[in-house]
Design a protein around this motif. Sequence first.
Motif, PDB file in Angstrom:
ATOM      1  N   THR A  56       0.856  -1.170  -0.090  1.00 13.75           N
ATOM      2  CA  THR A  56      -0.234  -0.073  -0.215  1.00 13.75           C
ATOM      3  C   THR A  56       0.840   1.251   0.197  1.00 13.75           C
ATOM      4  O   THR A  56       2.076   1.165   0.230  1.00 13.75           O
ATOM      5  N   GLU A  57       0.297   2.359  -0.311  1.00 14.96           N
ATOM      6  CA  GLU A  57       1.016   3.665  -0.090  1.00 14.96           C
ATOM      7  C   GLU A  57       1.633   3.788   1.293  1.00 14.96           C
ATOM      8  O   GLU A  57       2.792   4.336   1.284  1.00 14.96           O
ATOM      9  N   LYS A  75       4.568   1.711   1.503  1.00 13.54           N
ATOM     10  CA  LYS A  75       5.637   2.296   0.803  1.00 13.54           C
ATOM     11  C   LYS A  75       6.460   3.290   1.316  1.00 13.54           C
ATOM     12  O   LYS A  75       7.527   3.644   1.418  1.00 13.54           O
ATOM     13  N   ARG A  76       5.631   4.374   2.098  1.00 14.91           N
ATOM     14  CA  ARG A  76       6.068   5.405   2.759  1.00 14.91           C
ATOM     15  C   ARG A  76       7.105   5.049   4.250  1.00 14.91           C
ATOM     16  O   ARG A  76       8.194   5.444   4.140  1.00 14.91           O
TER      17      ARG A  76
END
Length: 62
Positions: free
Chosen positions: A3-4, A7-8
């Motif tokens: 998911t974003e 990733k962050r």
Amino acid sequence: MATEAQKRARNKWNAKNKEKAKKYSYKSMAKNFIINYAQSKDLEDLEDFIKQRKEVLKEEVK
């Protein structure tokens, strides 16, 4: 698939732990080479390198 948020979080961890991430990457590449590509001569060379490195580390401890 990440998911974003994942990733962050991964990018944030990598930014804070550059040396650790580099070490993990090198270790993974070495393992992959040994398991999938190394020939007998390669393994003999690696054994010699490992022996040499162990000797250096023993000297550093003294």
